[in-house]
Structure formats: structure tokens, C-alpha cells
Design a protein around this motif. Structure first.
Motif, PDB file in Angstrom:
ATOM      1  N   LYS A 153       1.471   3.874  10.238  1.00 49.86           N
ATOM      2  CA  LYS A 153       0.722   3.797   8.972  1.00 49.86           C
ATOM      3  C   LYS A 153       0.311   2.339   8.716  1.00 49.86           C
ATOM      4  N   VAL A 154      -0.902   2.151   8.257  1.00 51.78           N
ATOM      5  CA  VAL A 154      -1.354   0.797   7.915  1.00 51.78           C
ATOM      6  C   VAL A 154      -1.252   0.617   6.397  1.00 51.78           C
ATOM      7  N   VAL A 155      -0.549  -0.442   5.995  1.00 53.71           N
ATOM      8  CA  VAL A 155      -0.417  -0.739   4.566  1.00 53.71           C
ATOM      9  C   VAL A 155      -1.343  -1.907   4.253  1.00 53.71           C
ATOM     10  N   GLN A 156      -2.358  -1.655   3.451  1.00 51.64           N
ATOM     11  CA  GLN A 156      -3.335  -2.704   3.122  1.00 51.64           C
ATOM     12  C   GLN A 156      -3.099  -3.205   1.693  1.00 51.64           C
ATOM     13  N   ASN A 157      -2.636  -4.442   1.588  1.00 54.46           N
ATOM     14  CA  ASN A 157      -2.456  -5.063   0.271  1.00 54.46           C
ATOM     15  C   ASN A 157      -3.775  -5.682  -0.166  1.00 54.46           C
ATOM     16  N   ILE A 158      -4.110  -5.510  -1.431  1.00 54.72           N
ATOM     17  CA  ILE A 158      -5.335  -6.147  -1.941  1.00 54.72           C
ATOM     18  C   ILE A 158      -5.018  -6.821  -3.281  1.00 54.72           C
ATOM     19  N   ASN A 159      -5.400  -8.088  -3.380  1.00 57.43           N
ATOM     20  CA  ASN A 159      -5.280  -8.772  -4.679  1.00 57.43           C
ATOM     21  C   ASN A 159      -6.489  -9.691  -4.854  1.00 57.43           C
TER      22      ASN A 159
ATOM     23  N   GLY B 284      -6.738   0.872   5.084  1.00 60.35           N
ATOM     24  CA  GLY B 284      -5.313   1.220   5.032  1.00 60.35           C
ATOM     25  C   GLY B 284      -5.067   2.709   4.864  1.00 60.35           C
ATOM     26  N   ASP B 285      -3.970   3.189   5.470  1.00 60.37           N
ATOM     27  CA  ASP B 285      -3.529   4.554   5.153  1.00 60.37           C
ATOM     28  C   ASP B 285      -2.954   4.534   3.743  1.00 60.37           C
ATOM     29  N   ILE B 286      -2.334   3.374   3.417  1.00 61.87           N
ATOM     30  CA  ILE B 286      -1.816   3.163   2.065  1.00 61.87           C
ATOM     31  C   ILE B 286      -2.522   1.918   1.529  1.00 61.87           C
ATOM     32  N   ILE B 287      -3.204   2.072   0.421  1.00 63.12           N
ATOM     33  CA  ILE B 287      -3.923   0.926  -0.154  1.00 63.12           C
ATOM     34  C   ILE B 287      -3.146   0.484  -1.390  1.00 63.12           C
ATOM     35  N   PHE B 288      -2.632  -0.728  -1.299  1.00 63.75           N
ATOM     36  CA  PHE B 288      -1.669  -1.240  -2.280  1.00 63.75           C
ATOM     37  C   PHE B 288      -2.364  -2.347  -3.084  1.00 63.75           C
ATOM     38  N   VAL B 289      -2.816  -1.993  -4.277  1.00 66.41           N
ATOM     39  CA  VAL B 289      -3.630  -2.904  -5.088  1.00 66.41           C
ATOM     40  C   VAL B 289      -2.739  -3.594  -6.128  1.00 66.41           C
ATOM     41  N   HIS B 290      -2.867  -4.916  -6.208  1.00 68.76           N
ATOM     42  CA  HIS B 290      -1.994  -5.697  -7.076  1.00 68.76           C
ATOM     43  C   HIS B 290      -2.735  -6.219  -8.312  1.00 68.76           C
ATOM     44  N   ASP B 291      -2.180  -5.914  -9.475  1.00 72.49           N
ATOM     45  CA  ASP B 291      -2.637  -6.445 -10.774  1.00 72.49           C
ATOM     46  C   ASP B 291      -4.024  -5.917 -11.194  1.00 72.49           C
ATOM     47  N   PRO B 292      -4.427  -6.255 -12.440  1.00 72.82           N
ATOM     48  CA  PRO B 292      -5.632  -5.611 -12.980  1.00 72.82           C
ATOM     49  C   PRO B 292      -6.951  -6.017 -12.318  1.00 72.82           C
ATOM     50  N   GLN B 293      -7.021  -7.207 -11.743  1.00 68.34           N
ATOM     51  CA  GLN B 293      -8.341  -7.687 -11.278  1.00 68.34           C
ATOM     52  C   GLN B 293      -9.067  -6.688 -10.353  1.00 68.34           C
ATOM     53  N   PRO B 294      -8.365  -6.166  -9.312  1.00 71.83           N
ATOM     54  CA  PRO B 294      -9.090  -5.238  -8.413  1.00 71.83           C
ATOM     55  C   PRO B 294      -8.835  -3.762  -8.735  1.00 71.83           C
ATOM     56  N   VAL B 295      -8.361  -3.453  -9.947  1.00 76.69           N
ATOM     57  CA  VAL B 295      -7.890  -2.090 -10.258  1.00 76.69           C
ATOM     58  C   VAL B 295      -8.966  -1.020 -10.030  1.00 76.69           C
ATOM     59  N   ALA B 296     -10.238  -1.394 -10.300  1.00 77.10           N
ATOM     60  CA  ALA B 296     -11.303  -0.375 -10.237  1.00 77.10           C
ATOM     61  C   ALA B 296     -11.764  -0.078  -8.808  1.00 77.10           C
ATOM     62  N   LEU B 297     -11.148  -0.721  -7.814  1.00 72.66           N
ATOM     63  CA  LEU B 297     -11.456  -0.358  -6.421  1.00 72.66           C
ATOM     64  C   LEU B 297     -11.156   1.120  -6.184  1.00 72.66           C
ATOM     65  N   ALA B 298     -10.227   1.644  -6.978  1.00 71.46           N
ATOM     66  CA  ALA B 298      -9.796   3.039  -6.783  1.00 71.46           C
ATOM     67  C   ALA B 298     -10.908   4.049  -7.053  1.00 71.46           C
ATOM     68  N   GLU B 299     -12.039   3.563  -7.588  1.00 76.64           N
ATOM     69  CA  GLU B 299     -13.206   4.450  -7.736  1.00 76.64           C
ATOM     70  C   GLU B 299     -13.596   5.026  -6.377  1.00 76.64           C
ATOM     71  N   LYS B 300     -13.223   4.292  -5.327  1.00 77.74           N
ATOM     72  CA  LYS B 300     -13.602   4.660  -3.968  1.00 77.74           C
ATOM     73  C   LYS B 300     -12.711   5.800  -3.424  1.00 77.74           C
TER      74      LYS B 300
END
Lengths: 215, 407
Positions: free
Chosen positions: B29-35, B113-129
Motif C-alpha cells: 500500500k502506498v501512503v501519500q501524505n499531503i500538507n 496513494g492507496d491511502i491519502i493522508f491530508v494534514h490540517d485545513p489548508q489542503p482539506v478540499a482536495l477530497a473533492e477528488k
């Protein structure tokens, strides 16, 4: 049959339910699933396993130290967890203590703002380790070096959360090795009144005595 | 670079072995952190430590950063303050721009990522994808969320609920959400400059530099000069205690140049302390981790008399150094201190003064509290536990039941 050793590790989930007084505490406990009751009666064991005497369950701790209700706090602390075989029975005990107390109480005290009781629950992950015991000697050697997460699983979690009749060690010793007396002695140890390291050393001593007898 | 094996002498070999055992569950599994930033700030610091350690546990963990300019960060700073409960207006145009930047990033960056791990409010709306590409999505909130401004909370909530789970740092931060909420406490790194072991000589050199007498009891609060840390209350508690026990007070913290109130607070503190040569107000420059470490290690009692607190990592640091800590029961502090077992929780200036006296005089008890506090941090608030929680969070996305049997 051999005894496979497992470990259990927990993730904590927030329920977003909280209580600011005993009425609310009772209300949430009544509808809480077993995983919530398990978390709040075993948190101290997992987080403070080096302490003896360990702090009581979370309900008692909050009632005594935040609400400053010592009488009911003492009653909640005295719940003998080892005597319950299911989380439903354990939950019912807390409910009955709180209901009885609230029937007569005149004034309900609120927790100071920010010090409410937050309900949480554990999600447990159980994994097999490489340790396997085929006889009493191997069992003894493994117990000595077992991680406390494994000890915790076989003594606490397996019995109450998976609702087995006894701890895993006693069941295996009794059913597979016909070590009835040793199994009973381990069953009688109250794991809630000692540290996990203390428990390990008591189990080791009991097994050691039995191994010496056999020799 | 720090190796995962370097933690074995600290937490025990079996804990590191368990990390590998759990890590096996995430193979493939690929864990992709985004901040929002690769340098500066707490999240970047955490990720720069955690990602390499996850990789050493043979997990394919990666880290990407969204592209954004000054205008975006001015808006996200306002969002951050509004989440802290500060009353301010964020216009619809600003929210639209916030979404536009998120949308541009969602379309331009590789979401592999198989798991997309988004940190804090700045990129929160990426989940629209998420609707389009699927995968498992987690949103990690690193900030105090106990009292957010309603309007901004409702705005963010609609995006947070697109995720599979949200992670918060303290129970009080939990919100009404339709997705599972996970509690993951922050952690300290015992090998960092702020927490590593120091020699007696190193500790002594810092106290000598600040002209603090190590032969007399020392009470210390490490925090920035901010009303919410109640430094004036600390001085009052010290003065009450000092009527009966000899002691010195150290108030040490970073400068508050980005905080308009900081200077005002510092002036009030100085005024309150004036005339007492036993009060040391130390304005430490950024990067003073070694000094903070030494000040904590050389103190008799550590205070954290905050009126509000996030998780309270300065408390964690002090407990790790086996110090008796007196702290307010706010934010994440009650998770760290069980009253009279691993520290002392107080709510008033008088109560704080009472316990200062007790802990200076009852040295055996203070020692026991310190040892219990250290054990508590060792078991619950070190980076190794944080790694375990992250891995369990990832695994939990694929299992719904309360009790999960893994192969």
C-alpha cells in the motif's frame, strides 16, 4: 494443541459523546457499546501498567477527582472487574450503581467547563506472534520474555472482550495439558490489582513451582 | 539520519519488533501524505521525522506539498485563527479563492496513494477528488479544535465529511461528524535536541549562563509569553509559595514577534516580577532546544498553568525528564497527567502554590511522580507510539469491526 501467542494493540476512537454530570454519565453508559465500556475500564491498565495500585476505572476517577463526589466515586471504583464475564454484565453493574445513587441524591453537581467526561472506544487489532508453546516448559520460557501487549491480550482482552470463560493461559493449561490446579491458581490471580510485570512474575513463579514438582 | 533501531534502548526491543509486525500489514500500500509546506511549522517537522521512520518499517510512505502563494496562506492563517475561536470575518471571495487553489492542486498534483493522508485545513478540499478517483482518505487535524467559529467550521465540515476518517489530538476536539473520529495524541522524539539526555555539565553550563543558582529549588514554566499561558498567575503562585519555601522562578519562552499581544504580556510579566532577583524571565531565540532541555532537566518543579492549551507538548517534555509537573486540566493535559499519580492538576493560583510547596518539601513523593510521569510518556507519548497509531489508522480503513483479527 499448541498455544499460539498473540498481541493486541488498540486504536482509540472518539465518540463525540460527553457528560457533564452523573445523570448524563448514566445516560451515555446505558446506550454505550461494549467497546466503550472496555476502553474506560481498561485504559489505565494499558496506559499505566507500571503503577500499582493502579488508578481505578475512568468513571470512578472522573467522579472522584472532577465532580468531587467521593461516595459514588468509591462505589464505582470498587466494581470488581475480574468477577464479570461479559461487558454487558459489567455495564449493567455501573448502570445499577449510578441509578441507585441518583434515586436519592438531591443535588446534581456539574463538572467545571472543559472537564467533562469524554466517551471513547477502542478498536482492537489482534496479531499472531512467532511464539508457540507445546508444553509447560516452553510456556514458561515464552512467558518470561513475552511483550506486555501479548500478556494484556491473553489475560484481559481475550477473557472479557472476546467473552471467553477464563483467561487464555488457564484454558490452555486446563484443557490441553490437564494442569487443572495450575490453571485454577492462575485464574485466581486478580490481574486488576497488580502491574503487568507483577502479574508476569506471579505466573512465572506458579509455573516454576509446578515444573520443579514434576522434576 | 535517525534509525528505527536507535529507539530500541529507549522503548525496548519488543516495541520496535511490534512496529515491524504491524507494518507488514501495509505492504503493497502506498501512503501519500499531503500538507501545505515542507519546511517550518509543526506539521512539516512531524512529517520529516515520521515519513523516514515509516519507510524504515518497509511502508511505502511518501510526502507531497500543495502549491500555493502568499494570498492563499493569508487566508489560511485567518482560517486557522477562526478555528481557534477568534472572531474575524472571512469573506466569500476569500473562501472561493481557498477552494480554487485546492481545486487547482487536486487537478495538477499526482494523487497516487492507496491511502491519502491530508494534514490540517489548508489542503482539506482536495477530497473533492475522492468521488472521481476513489482510494482511502484521512484528514489529520493537528490544531486545537475545541472552540471553532461556527461559520468556518460549517464550511470545512462539508469537506471533512468526504474523508473516510478524521484524526484529532484530544477528546475535546471531537466534533459532530458523520465519519469515524480517531484520537491520536502528538508525541515527542526522545532523540531530538529538546529531549535527548544531557550531561550534568551541559545542564550546569546553561544555568550558569543565565546566572540561576542550582543549589536552591527552581520552578520553571516553559511557554511563550501569552495570556493563555497565564505567566502572571504563575508569578502569583510562586509568590504565595515563597512565603513558606525558598525557591526561584524561571519563565522561559520564545519571542512573540508575530503576536501583537506578546509584547504587552511580556511587559506585564516584567512589571509583576520587578524587584525580585529570584525571578528569571528568559526570552529565548528560535532554535533554543538545547537550552530548554537543560532548563527542564535542572528544575525542581515544572509548571504549565495554561488557561487554554492544545495538547501541551511542553508537559510531555517535562514528564519525560522525570520532573514533577503541576499543570492545569485543560486541552490534552489530563491525558498526560493523572492527578497525584503522574503529576498534579490544579485549577487555581492558590492550589498551584499549595502544590509547589508540597513538591519542594516532599522530595520522595515528587520523585515518584516524576518517575510515573516518565513511564507514562514512554508508553504513550513517544514517536514510536505515534508510528503505531498511524499504522493502525491506515489499517482501520480496511476493517469495520471493533475487534480486528489480522493475519
Amino acid at each position: 494443541m499448541a498455544l499460539n501467542f498473540y498481541i493486541s494493540v488498540d486504536l482509540i476512537l472518539l465518540t463525540n459523546r460527553k457528560a457533564k454530570n452523573l445523570v448524563e454519565l448514566l445516560d451515555v453508559i446505558k446506550s454505550a457499546p461494549g467497546s466503550v465500556i472496555f476502553y474506560h475500564t481498561h485504559r489505565f491498565l494499558q496506559q499505566h501498567h507500571y503503577l500499582s495500585p493502579e488508578p481505578p476505572n475512568d468513571f470512578a476517577y472522573w467522579t472522584t477527582n472532577v465532580l468531587l463526589e467521593r461516595v459514588i466515586g468509591e462505589k464505582l471504583a470498587s466494581v470488581n472487574i475480574i468477577s464479570y464475564h461479559t461487558l454487558t454484565e459489567l455495564k449493567d453493574k455501573f448502570v445499577s450503581i449510578l441509578e441507585e445513587y441518583l434515586r436519592d441524591v438531591k443535588e446534581i453537581r456539574d463538572a467545571p467547563e472543559g472537564m467533562e467526561f469524554h466517551f471513547m472506544q477502542s478498536k482492537s487489532f489482534i496479531l499472531k506472534t512467532d511464539y508457540v508453546a507445546h508444553n509447560l516448559r516452553e510456556f514458561y520460557d515464552i512467558i518470561k520474555k513475552l511483550s506486555i501487549h501479548s500478556l494484556y491480550y491473553h489475560v484481559f482482552q481475550s477473557r472479557l472482550r472476546l467473552e471467553k470463560s477464563d483467561n487464555d493461559f488457564s484454558i490452555w493449561l486446563r484443557e490441553e495439558l490437564c494442569e487443572e490446579k495450575l490453571a485454577d491458581s492462575i485464574s485466581r490471580l486478580d490481574p486488576y490489582t497488580q502491574t503487568l510485570e507483577g502479574l508476569r512474575s506471579k505466573i512465572c513463579s506458579l509455573v516454576e513451582v509446578r515444573l520443579n514438582d514434576k522434576d | 539520519m535517525i534509525k528505527i533501531d536507535d529507539y530500541k534502548p529507549i522503548v525496548g526491543e519488543e516495541i520496535v519488533e511490534e512496529l515491524f509486525l504491524i507494518g507488514k500489514q501495509l505492504r503493497g500500500k502506498v501512503v501519500q501524505n499531503i500538507n501545505s509546506t515542507s519546511v517550518g511549522g509543526g506539521v512539516a517537522e512531524i512529517l520529516s521525522r515520521m515519513v523516514p521512520l515509516l519507510q524504515q518499517l518497509e511502508i511505502d510512505a511518501r510526502w507531497d506539498v500543495i502549491k500555493a502563494g502568499e494570498k492563499f496562506f493569508t487566508i489560511t492563517k485567518k482560517v486557522h485563527n477562526a478555528l481557534h475561536g477568534v472572531e474575524l470575518e472571512i469573506s466569500q471571495q476569500e473562501l472561493d479563492y481557498f477552494l480554487e487553489v485546492n481545486n487547482n492542486n487536486a487537478n495538477s498534483m499526482a494523487l497516487y496513494g492507496d491511502i491519502i493522508f491530508v494534514h490540517d485545513p489548508q489542503p482539506v478540499a482536495l477530497a473533492e477528488k475522492k468521488n472521481e478517483i476513489g482510494r482511502k482518505w484521512i484528514w489529520r487535524c493537528h490544531i486545537d479544535f475545541s472552540n471553532p467559529q461556527e461559520k468556518i467550521w460549517h464550511f470545512l465540515k462539508s469537506y471533512i465529511e468526504k474523508y473516510d476518517a478524521a484524526v484529532f489530538s484530544a477528546p475535546a476536539f471531537a466534533r459532530e461528524l458523520s465519519i469515524p473520529q480517531i484520537l491520536i495524541s502528538p508525541s515527542i522524539d526522545p532523540l531530538s535536541d529538546k529531549n535527548k539526555e544531557l550531561s550534568e555539565q551541559e545542564i550546569k553550563s546553561v544555568f550558569e549562563r543565565f546566572k540561576i543558582d542550582m543549589s536552591r529549588p527552581i520552578i520553571t514554566q516553559i511557554s511563550r509569553f501569552d495570556y493563555l499561558k497565564d505567566p502572571v498567575g504563575v508569578i502569583e503562585a510562586y509568590k504565595l509559595a515563597k512565603k513558606y519555601v525558598d525557591c526561584q522562578l524561571v519563565l522561559a519562552g520564545g519571542s512573540a514577534t508575530d503576536d501583537p499581544e506578546g509584547e504587552k504580556v511580556l511587559n506585564e510579566v516584567k512589571e509583576k516580577a520587578s524587584g525580585d532577583p529570584d525571578i528569571f524571565i528568559l526570552l529565548l531565540p528560535p532554535g533554543s532546544d538545547f537550552e530548554i532541555n537543560a532548563l527542564q532537566r535542572g528544575s525542581t518543579v515544572i509548571l504549565q498553568k495554561s488557561l487554554r492549551e492544545g495538547f501541551g507538548l511542553t508537559v510531555t517534555e517535562a514528564l519525560w525528564k522525570e520532573k514533577p509537573v503541576i499543570a492545569s486540566a485543560v486541552g490534552g493535559i489530563p491525558l498526560q497527567i493523572t492527578h497525584k499519580y503522574s503529576g498534579i492538576l490544579t485549577t487555581t493560583i492558590e492550589g498551584t502554590a499549595y502544590w509547589i510547596k508540597q513538591l519542594i518539601q516532599a522530595t520522595e513523593y515528587a520523585l515518584k511522580l516524576g518517575k510515573n510521569g516518565h513511564e507514562h510518556v514512554k508508553n504513550n507519548f513517544l514517536i514510536t507510539r505515534h508510528l503505531m497509531d498511524y499504522m493502525l489508522t491506515f489499517i482501520s480503513l480496511f476493517h469495520e469491526k471493533d475487534v480486528v483479527h489480522l493475519d
